[in-house]
Design a protein around this motif. Structure first.
Motif, mmCIF file in Angstrom:
data_model
loop_
_atom_site.group_PDB
_atom_site.id
_atom_site.type_symbol
_atom_site.label_atom_id
_atom_site.label_comp_id
_atom_site.label_asym_id
_atom_site.label_seq_id
_atom_site.Cartn_x
_atom_site.Cartn_y
_atom_site.Cartn_z
ATOM 1 N N GLU A 202 0.836 -1.196 0.000
ATOM 2 C CA GLU A 202 0.000 0.000 0.000
ATOM 3 C C GLU A 202 0.878 1.257 0.000
ATOM 4 O O GLU A 202 1.968 1.277 0.593
ATOM 5 N N PHE A 203 0.407 2.282 -0.663
ATOM 6 C CA PHE A 203 1.021 3.598 -0.573
ATOM 7 C C PHE A 203 0.982 4.052 0.886
ATOM 8 O O PHE A 203 0.041 3.748 1.619
ATOM 9 N N ASN A 204 1.994 4.748 1.316
ATOM 10 C CA ASN A 204 2.121 5.249 2.695
ATOM 11 C C ASN A 204 2.338 4.139 3.726
ATOM 12 O O ASN A 204 2.172 4.362 4.929
ATOM 13 N N PRO A 235 1.565 11.755 -0.221
ATOM 14 C CA PRO A 235 2.442 11.040 0.708
ATOM 15 C C PRO A 235 2.425 11.667 2.088
ATOM 16 O O PRO A 235 2.382 12.891 2.242
ATOM 17 N N GLU A 236 2.464 10.816 3.114
ATOM 18 C CA GLU A 236 2.551 11.319 4.475
ATOM 19 C C GLU A 236 3.989 11.736 4.783
ATOM 20 O O GLU A 236 4.934 11.286 4.121
ATOM 21 N N PRO A 237 4.190 12.610 5.765
ATOM 22 C CA PRO A 237 5.548 13.062 6.097
ATOM 23 C C PRO A 237 6.498 11.883 6.350
ATOM 24 O O PRO A 237 6.175 10.973 7.113
ATOM 25 N N GLY A 238 7.640 11.894 5.676
ATOM 26 C CA GLY A 238 8.655 10.865 5.862
ATOM 27 C C GLY A 238 8.478 9.628 5.008
ATOM 28 O O GLY A 238 9.397 8.793 4.940
ATOM 29 N N TYR A 239 7.327 9.488 4.340
ATOM 30 C CA TYR A 239 7.081 8.264 3.576
ATOM 31 C C TYR A 239 8.041 8.111 2.399
ATOM 32 O O TYR A 239 8.676 7.059 2.240
ATOM 33 N N GLY A 242 11.471 7.394 3.401
ATOM 34 C CA GLY A 242 11.552 6.009 3.851
ATOM 35 C C GLY A 242 11.630 5.028 2.689
ATOM 36 O O GLY A 242 12.375 4.033 2.743
ATOM 37 N N VAL A 243 10.859 5.285 1.655
ATOM 38 C CA VAL A 243 10.910 4.428 0.464
ATOM 39 C C VAL A 243 12.323 4.403 -0.110
ATOM 40 O O VAL A 243 12.864 3.336 -0.445
ATOM 41 N N ARG A 244 12.946 5.577 -0.208
ATOM 42 C CA ARG A 244 14.294 5.640 -0.773
ATOM 43 C C ARG A 244 15.301 4.902 0.112
ATOM 44 O O ARG A 244 16.174 4.182 -0.391
ATOM 45 N N GLU A 245 15.194 5.044 1.409
ATOM 46 C CA GLU A 245 16.127 4.372 2.312
ATOM 47 C C GLU A 245 15.966 2.865 2.238
ATOM 48 O O GLU A 245 16.960 2.101 2.174
ATOM 49 N N ILE A 246 14.733 2.388 2.225
ATOM 50 C CA ILE A 246 14.475 0.945 2.208
ATOM 51 C C ILE A 246 14.916 0.340 0.881
ATOM 52 O O ILE A 246 15.525 -0.742 0.851
#
Length: 452
Positions: A202-204, A235-239, A242-246
Motif C-alpha cells: 500500500e502507498f504510505n 504522501p505522508e511526512p517521511g514516507y 523512507g521508500v528511498r532508504e528501504i
C-alpha cells in the motif's frame, strides 16, 4: 449532510436527459460508429457521464468545442495530455516547421532538438541520461526491462491501485488484510498470474514495503510520488524518504513515474520534494498533446547498462520503437518545455489550482458534506470521504460512480468539463481566474440542488 440517494437518482436522470437533448449530433455520431470497437476510437472513451460521449469539433487553450456547437471550460485537459493547453502556439509553430518546412518527421535519424530536450529534462528532474518513447506506458515497460537486466531480479513492486498505463506487471492490488497480492479486478487477458511478476504494498505503508522487499527478488519499485489515477493520494511526512532508504538498503532500484505528478512543478514531485530516483518516466504533457514519452537514468545506472556487452540495446533487445524519438515528437517536446510549461507557468497554474481548491472546500463546508479536497501543484481533486484516503485501497473503496456522474453531467451541461475518470481538475497556462470562479459557482449550485 448525507446525500439523499433518491433525489440523486432523480437529478442524474434529469441531467442525463438534458445531455441527450443538448447534443443530438454527438449522439448521432456515436450511434453511427458501427466499425469502432465499443463505438469509440479507444474503449476508455466510453467512461463518460451520460449515454454517449461528446464529439470534438476543436479545442484551443483552455476551451473545447463539441460538434453540437457547445464550448466548455476544460479542466480535464486530456487527463494531463493537454496540460500545456490545447494547441499552444509555440508547439503548433514547431510542429508545422518540422513537418511542412523541414520535413523528415520519421527518418530514423537523431535531431539536435533531442539533446536540448534531454538537457532540459536533466535540469528539471536531476536524472543525467535520457531516452524517448511514444507513451509513458512504453517508458515504464522499458524501465522495467532495464531494471531486471541490471539487477538480475525478476519482480517489480507496485502500490495497490497504482496507474502506470497498461503495464501488465502493474495490475496487482493487495489481498485480504492488506497482505500478499492478487490480480486487479477487470484485468484483461493477463499473460500470467500477476504474482509471478510483481509484488505489491500500500502507498504510505513503509512496513508493508519492507516486508515485500525482504524476499530479495524485487528489481525495482515503480511508483508515483503521489497516487493520482485512483484519486489524489498524497504522501505522508517521511514516507517518500523512507521508500528511498528501504530500496537502497535492499539493492532495489526506484523508478518515479511522473506522468501525472508532473503537475507538482516544472520538475514534478521529484524536484519539488527533493527525491532521488534511479529512473524517472514521464509522458503525455511534455509534448503539448503530441504523443511522446521519456525515461531518465542516473549517470551510474546508465554507465552500468552501457557497459554490459551481453545486452542488446540496439536492435531486438526490447528497448526500442521505430517511431520513438522521432523528429516531430522531439520538436514538440522542445517547444512545450522551452516556451509553454515554463517555471513561471507552473507558478501561475498552482495559484489557480489553490483558488479552485478553496472554492470547492468552501462549498463542501457550507453543506456539511463529509468530503475532502486534495491538491498536487496545478492539479486538484475532491473526494467523497473525509479525511482524504491515505492509500489506493481506501481510495477505491470510497468511489461513488452515481454521485460522480451527476456532478460531471451537471457541470458539462453548464459548460465545464472535468476528467471523466475521477473528480480531477487541471490548470493550464491558458486557464483564468474567471474559469475557476465559474466552476466554483456551478459546483456550489450543484450541491445546493442536491441538498434540495
Amino acid at each position: 449532510m448525507s446525500v439523499d440517494r433518491t433525489r440523486l437518482k432523480e437529478l442524474l436522470a434529469r441531467e442525463t436527459a438534458e445531455a441527450a437533448a443538448r447534443n443530438p449530433k454527438s449522439r448521432a455520431a456515436y450511434e453511427a460508429a458501427d466499425h469502432l470497437f465499443g463505438r469509440v476510437p479507444m474503449t476508455w472513451m466510453n467512461k463518460n457521464a451520460g449515454a454517449f460521449p461528446r464529439y470534438l469539433a476543436g479545442a484551443r487553450g483552455a476551451r473545447v468545442t463539441d460538434i453540437d456547437g457547445h464550448t466548455y471550460v476544460d479542466f480535464c485537459l486530456g487527463d494531463t495530455g493537454a496540460m500545456a493547453g490545447h494547441s499552444p502556439e509555440p508547439v503548433a509553430e514547431a510542429i508545422e516547421r518540422r513537418y511542412r518546412e523541414q520535413g523528415g518527421a520519421t527518418a530514423m535519424l537523431p535531431t539536435e532538438d533531442a539533446e536540448w530536450v534531454g538537457a532540459e529534462l536533466a535540469r528539471r528532474f536531476g536524472l543525467a541520461r535520457w531516452s524517448y518513447a511514444l507513451t509513458a506506458t512504453d517508458a515504464n515497460r522499458w524501465a522495467i526491462r532495464l531494471a531486471r537486466a541490471v539487477t538480475g531480479r525478476q519482480k517489480i513492486l507496485f502500490n495497490s491501485y497504482c496507474y502506470h498505463g497498461s503495464v501488465d506487471e502493474s495490475l496487482i492490488v493487495t489481498g485480504p488484510g492488506g497482505r500478499g497480492g492478487v490480480s486487479r479486478p477487470g484485468n484483461v487477458g493477463a499473460p500470467c498470474d500477476v504474482t509471478l511478476t510483481s509484488r505489491v504494498a500500500e502507498f504510505n505503508d513503509l512496513e508493508g514495503l519492507e516486508r515485500e522487499l525482504a524476499h530479495g527478488d524485487v528489481a525495482a519499485v515503480l511508483m508515483e510520488p503521489a497516487l493520482t489515477n485512483i484519486g489524489i493520494v498524497l504522501p505522508e511526512p517521511g514516507y517518500l524518504e523512507g521508500v528511498r532508504e528501504i530500496t537502497r538498503r535492499h539493492g532495489v532500484l526506484l523508478i518515479n513515474d511522473e506522468t501525472h505528478t508532473f503537475s507538482a512543478g516544472p520538475g514534478g514531485a521529484t524536484a519539488a520534494w527533493s527525491l532521488e530516483p534511479d529512473v524517472l518516466t514521464i509522458g503525455k504533457a511534455i509534448a503539448g498533446g503530441v504523443p511522446a514519452g521519456a525515461y531518465g537514468l542516473s549517470a551510474d545506472l546508465a554507465d552500468r547498462l552501457l557497459s554490459r556487452g551481453d545486452l542488446d540495446l540496439v536492435d531486438m533487445g526490447g528497448v526500442g520503437g521505430t517511431l520513438a524519438g522521432n523528429a516531430l515528437s522531439v520538436a514538440a517536446m522542445r517547444a512545450t518545455l522551452e516556451h509553454v510549461l515554463t517555471d513561471d507557468a507552473f507558478t501561475a497554474m498552482s495559484v489557480l489550482a489553490a483558488r479552485f481548491e478553496r472554492g470547492v472546500a468552501d462549498a463542501v463546508a457550507a453543506h456539511g458534506l463529509p468530503w475532502s479536497v486534495s491538491r498536487l501543484g496545478a492539479r486538484t481533486e475532491y473526494r467523497f470521504a473525509a479525511p482524504a484516503p491515505r492509500n489506493g485501497t481506501e481510495s477505491a473503496a470510497v468511489s461513488d460512480p452515481e454521485l460522480e456522474d451527476f456532478l460531471h453531467l451537471w457541470l458539462a451541461n453548464r459548460g465545464i468539463l472535468m476528467t471523466p475518470f475521477h473528480n480531477m481538475a487541471l490548470m493550464c497556462p491558458a486557464t483564468t481566474e474567471a474559469d475557476v470562479d465559474t466552476h466554483s459557482a456551478l459546483f456550489a449550485a450543484a450541491l445546493a440542488e442536491l441538498a434540495g
